[in-house]
Design an enzyme around this catalytic site. Sequence first.
Site, PDB file in Angstrom:
ATOM      1  N   ASP A  70       0.786  -1.123  -0.093  1.00 26.74           N
ATOM      2  CA  ASP A  70       0.015   0.134   0.047  1.00 26.74           C
ATOM      3  C   ASP A  70       0.961   1.211  -0.016  1.00 26.74           C
ATOM      4  OD1 ASP A  70      -1.080   0.178   3.521  1.00 26.74           O
ATOM      5  OD2 ASP A  70       0.797   0.457   2.673  1.00 26.74           O
ATOM      6  N   GLU A  96      -6.014   1.882  -0.179  1.00 24.25           N
ATOM      7  CA  GLU A  96      -4.837   2.286  -0.816  1.00 24.25           C
ATOM      8  C   GLU A  96      -3.732   0.890  -0.772  1.00 24.25           C
ATOM      9  OE1 GLU A  96      -5.459   3.220   1.961  1.00 24.25           O
ATOM     10  OE2 GLU A  96      -4.049   3.340   3.617  1.00 24.25           O
TER      11      GLU A  96
END
Length: 702
Positions: free
Chosen positions: A579, A622
């Site tokens: 991420d 994310e």
Amino acid sequence: MTAETPKCFADELQAAQEECAREPIHIPGAVQSFGVLLSFDSSIRRVWQVSANVRQHLGLTVNECLGASAADILGSSLLGRIRRGLANTDRMPGAMTVTRKLAGISRKLHVVAYRSGDAVIVELEPLDSSARYRWLSLVNDWIAKLVETRTEDDVLNRLCDAVRSITGYNRSLIYAFDADWNGKVLAESRDEVLPALMNQHFPASDIPSQVRAMYGNNRIRVIADAQAEAAPLVPAMNPANGSPLDLSQGYLRAVSPIHCDYMQNMGVRSSLSVAIYSDSRLWGLVSCHSQMPLSLSPSARDSVATLVEVASQRLFLLKAEADAHYRQQIHDNRVQLAHGVQERHAPRDLVQQHAEHWRQLFRVEGIALVYLGEITRSGKTPDEDQVRELTNWLDAELKEPEPWATTSLSASGYPSAEAIQSWCCGLLAMPLLIDMDARGWLLLFRPEQFEMIPWAGKPEKVAEVRDGRTVLSPRTSFASWVEEVSGKSSSWHPAEINAARDLGDDLAVIAAAHEITRLNEYLRRERKALAEANQHLEKVANTDSLTGTLNRYRIEHLVQMSMANAERYGQPFSLLLFDLDHFKQINDTYGHNVGDRILKTLVNSLTDGLREGDQLGRWGGEEFLVLAANTVIDDAAIFAERLRRLVLATEFGLDEPVTISIGVAEWGKGDTMKTLLVRADRAMYEAKHSGRNRVCLGRIDQ
């Protein structure tokens, strides 16, 4: 009293609050008496200003100092060290301890130096040359105790005990700020001299915005004696530009008269405050009080700062572990929901199946799912007509595909809030992107929560005139006062909002998949229309709407296929779970539109770096997942490093670089989807807490 009096008083109080926010506490024109201040020109050649107490500490008169050579006052050795220390920064890294012979007496001094505009400020604190205190050993003992803590409360309580043990204050406490900057005391250590403040609340006006901002310059504020006379600067203004000196970065800055009154009303004469930061946000304060004057040595002050830093890291690590546990619970539930996509379950059936678990996870009383005109409810919710009216209002008011949360529907402006029962006071609403022309909604309801909030004195301020200015008078009483709060639910935690986003995405995919089945049955004879609908809905079901890459369920299906091939034919594969580092900070700083653009740019950049047969999917938020086919873990590590470098070299249009942290895991015999992902997730977690922007491996034997 006329009818206009209340309005006049309100205007006066508002003006006083604004004046308080502008109080120039950073330029008091004086210092506290436990040290002396010297101001020099930017080249540190001549003394420009000096505090009036210079004879007390250095044995020199003000006139002997003003205009004197810096080398004569400081000595060539100390002067050289200060110049080197300030060569490339505005504050000299670390303090110094020197012995300097002035006025015929050898003096041991603690030295701090920093730049303030065109001036260089040197603060000198006399040290007791006979003091021999084993600070390092004592601090190490307390650090060992802090590292052993297992809960957040243990960290805070042990830190309070450590600080009071080192400093000798009558009371040390820790309080955290809420969203409105009110503070609540979470831990306390004290003797019998000062009263207890545990669980008490302090209003935001006690620590106004400009005071909070000062902690960004210097995280430590020490007041040796609030009733001691301050030593003014001579001359009062910088002779080079006629401006007052900004003393924000030092320790000697004199105390605001209003704060002196505040401390007197509180029954204390000496205090120490140390800021606790979470990332870049002020989270709370360690605050110490003494009924009598207390001059804290620089060594004790630095020891406290070290302990606060260590305790902060431990505290936020425990918070991160708790959030990770919560995320794991959400993940496990999403894995179960994945079967709903594969088996084409109706969303209403899944709501009924999982509602009780969701109510526990989100700490809610009721859940409602609204899509394509159908309403499914579970627990305590408004009736169907009220739910429909509420979603109509949400459709009109909220255009972004983001969760929306409130602790009070009434306070949020919803016109029909009064008609809804008290158990639906708070709302977390997640829009579901099911159809191009219509949205659905996942609604989570929380009940009204009656609270009895204890305040350390009634949180009221009174306007008064001082030196021709209308200012806020500090509170005169700190006696406990209880406020009854109603009309609000408990607050929504950021982790709960993120979890609602993930759950909403899942339900949107499930609803889309269910709609595919329904349309296939309904439009069986309409081949052309069926093909168009399938094309659109299959895209919704298989691709992420923001980035255009594979969505969670599609990439998960491919991983399951790879597991079957590995089991049957021995074909290896690895997973790269990663991420974006500090993505929340990017969203908070630049807004979600920029955050979305960053995600799209990331995917475009990584797509160019993928090999034939690799699959990239968005795992949630994310987080992304790369399925590296026919790749063992060592080769996957090289591949991951290449992707990390590719992202680092990508231009994202921000002032700072965008980086990713990658966890790599290889499928092994006996691995399930869960065990493989847990290993990759732990490796990514290790990369995060090892400094970010790196690759870590989750080997089976670890």
